[in-house]
Design an enzyme around this catalytic site. Sequence first.
Site, mmCIF file in Angstrom:
data_model
loop_
_atom_site.group_PDB
_atom_site.id
_atom_site.type_symbol
_atom_site.label_atom_id
_atom_site.label_comp_id
_atom_site.label_asym_id
_atom_site.label_seq_id
_atom_site.Cartn_x
_atom_site.Cartn_y
_atom_site.Cartn_z
ATOM 1 N N LYS A 32 10.520 -15.183 -12.639
ATOM 2 C CA LYS A 32 10.201 -14.076 -13.538
ATOM 3 C C LYS A 32 9.078 -14.447 -14.493
ATOM 4 C CE LYS A 32 12.706 -10.883 -12.087
ATOM 5 N NZ LYS A 32 12.354 -11.458 -10.780
ATOM 6 N N LYS B 60 5.442 -4.461 -5.058
ATOM 7 C CA LYS B 60 6.888 -4.280 -5.165
ATOM 8 C C LYS B 60 7.576 -4.403 -3.820
ATOM 9 C CE LYS B 60 10.733 -3.176 -7.251
ATOM 10 N NZ LYS B 60 11.375 -4.178 -8.125
ATOM 11 N N CYS C 230 0.842 -1.201 0.000
ATOM 12 C CA CYS C 230 0.000 0.000 0.000
ATOM 13 C C CYS C 230 0.876 1.249 0.000
ATOM 14 C CB CYS C 230 -0.889 0.015 1.233
ATOM 15 S SG CYS C 230 -1.897 -1.450 1.448
ATOM 16 N N TRP D 7 -3.732 -2.288 -1.095
ATOM 17 C CA TRP D 7 -3.547 -3.677 -1.529
ATOM 18 C C TRP D 7 -4.295 -4.523 -0.523
ATOM 19 C CZ3 TRP D 7 -1.110 -8.263 0.140
ATOM 20 C CH2 TRP D 7 -0.802 -9.191 -0.863
ATOM 21 N N ARG E 115 4.135 -0.194 -6.511
ATOM 22 C CA ARG E 115 4.122 -1.011 -5.296
ATOM 23 C C ARG E 115 2.983 -2.034 -5.305
ATOM 24 N NH1 ARG E 115 6.890 1.727 -0.859
ATOM 25 N NH2 ARG E 115 5.488 0.719 0.615
ATOM 26 N N HIS F 217 14.480 -37.847 -10.437
ATOM 27 C CA HIS F 217 13.816 -38.041 -9.148
ATOM 28 C C HIS F 217 12.409 -37.449 -9.129
ATOM 29 C CE1 HIS F 217 17.532 -39.581 -7.411
ATOM 30 N NE2 HIS F 217 18.147 -38.610 -8.054
ATOM 31 N N GLU G 149 5.781 -14.614 -12.599
ATOM 32 C CA GLU G 149 5.370 -13.303 -12.085
ATOM 33 C C GLU G 149 4.643 -12.481 -13.131
ATOM 34 O OE1 GLU G 149 8.256 -11.385 -8.752
ATOM 35 O OE2 GLU G 149 9.204 -11.793 -10.668
ATOM 36 N N ASN H 193 -1.050 1.558 6.398
ATOM 37 C CA ASN H 193 -0.381 0.399 5.819
ATOM 38 C C ASN H 193 -0.096 -0.595 6.935
ATOM 39 O OD1 ASN H 193 -0.342 1.747 3.406
ATOM 40 N ND2 ASN H 193 1.866 2.122 3.392
ATOM 41 N N GLY H 194 -0.182 -1.887 6.638
ATOM 42 C CA GLY H 194 0.127 -2.888 7.645
ATOM 43 C C GLY H 194 -1.105 -3.691 8.013
ATOM 44 N N GLU I 89 15.345 -18.197 -10.493
ATOM 45 C CA GLU I 89 14.992 -16.802 -10.750
ATOM 46 C C GLU I 89 14.284 -16.664 -12.096
ATOM 47 O OE1 GLU I 89 14.700 -12.603 -10.479
ATOM 48 O OE2 GLU I 89 14.774 -14.248 -9.037
#
Length: 610
Positions: A487, A605, A2, A75, A27, A506, A490, A100-101, A483
């Site tokens: 990506k 973000k 947020c 958010w 964000r 395996h 995402e 926020n939080g 990574e």
Amino acid sequence: MCGIVGAVAQRDVADILVEGLRRLEYRGYDSAGVATIDQNNQLASVKRLGKVQELAQALDTAPLTGGTGIAHTRWATHGSPSEVNAHPHLSNGNIAVVHNGIIENHQALRSQLQALGYEFVSQTDTEVIGHLVHHELTRCNSLLTAVQNAVKQLEGAYGTVVMDSSDKDRIIVARSGSPLVIGYGLGENFIASDMMALLPVTRKFAFLEEGDVAEVTRFEVNVFDVNGEPVVREAKEASVSHESSDKGEYRHYMLKETYEQPTAIRNTLEGRLIGDALDIDTFGTGAEDIFKDIEHVQIIACGTSYHSGMVARYWLEALAGVSCNIEIASEFRYRQSHVPKNALLVTISQSGETADTLAALRLAKELGYRASLTICNVDGSSLVRESDLAFMTKAGAEIGVASTKAFTTQLVGLMMMTLALGKYHGMSEQTQAKIAQALMTLPSKLEEVLALATSIEDLAEDFADKHHALFLGRGDQYPIAMEGALKLKEISYIHAEAYAAGELKHGPLALIDAEMPVIVVAPKNDLIEKLKSNVEEVRARGGLMYVFADSNANFASDETMKVIDVPVCDELIAPIVYTIPLQLLSYYVAIIKGTDVDQPRNLAKSVTVE
């Protein structure tokens, strides 16, 4: 996550607040709102579901006036995305609050406040703050005191801003776990959750510490610590410019930031490597004394930063001869751990405000680590302030949610940390020089790799109808495969997994068919022949492979395998070099899929809540 923006000024501030929200769009959020108090002490608020542009258009139709105001991008945590759950939240028509939080005891507080006659209109935890402040104001005549009393009753994390229409020339801010920064102007002052929001109006900032409550007016800022005592939080000039938040010629921030990596790494290296020698002081005062003592390194990080830490483990143990463990911050926090003698805790975070990583650092201080070091991109952030040592990556502002240059500059910082520790643990001068020389060649090598963009864009066409992908790597390329998979998932929403190539037999071989593309990173190193055997395992089962290979590794394209030749590079820097093609692949696949590259769904973000 947020975003918060606030202002106390003589001029109308609604446009400033909305522009601040725009600069925090990266964000991640689902709704936006703004509230102002005008010259007649009238509080008005506008909220909209969706993008900040929806809010801006509403304000064009019905502008808000007033020099005191707060704004927020939400958010969703408690309650679905909606206008009624969007911030600011109001109490009794005169108190407005953004937050926020997560308030963990909000249900208990809600019950108490309902018993006092307060009515709730949202499902959020935030609404309890406004009503709680209003109730406290019935017992005192000071908004500052009311907020101080209210936050003592909150459990959890919060960065909150409160204003009262009957006291229109001030706002009160409080911070516990969620970052807030004060921006100093001339005859006006500002508050935000990220200084990026305020760069068009000021470059002078002070960061609030844990437990701080601040009273902000046009002409002064008074800060009080967790005990209610007056304190001074030093204000500093920001080094980043607001132009860095412009896309320029690029279609997306992610593409811009991918192409900025050679320059970002030059900035990371500048002044830190003098010839083949590393300036130890780049890690902070006392780094030499600390590094001499270190016998073990514990790395803590989340997401992309966790992958950089995984690469560092290979480097630290192979090059510096120092044992290393790497753990996801949220797991580290909630298990019993053993702290080896003379252990260094290393945290990695782009923002320096990642909630789980920050909490892990605070826990580590109680566990007996020799010292703490953070690898971070934001000077003045909580991790930087609270760590004994800090290495600033100097990547510049990164706006795209999917990290690019922050990741590669973290890797550079971790290689320099490996060099620094190795110097005191038997690393030969020859190896030190080889590492330094390899790092100095890195920016130009990345420029060569970026020249592959057109070929990778063509390759991405094959993924248009795909829903799953597999990434393979060995050794220090395994975290790079991880990574690459992150990506792709995402920003293109393709389900992607990464495996150490030796693990194929395996279990993962069961996934292989013509509809499962397999992406392989294949630098020429001691493991290349092993990797080729793994490639044959995939080929034998009808898999279609996309191999990013050293041009000297002798891979050839055929009907089952498409090979992109990556410029030859020193194996020391190969993890960084091979990151770039995977970033480009995920970007171009996302373009084909038509997803929101810079603001992928459900993601933020800066993850400032647990």
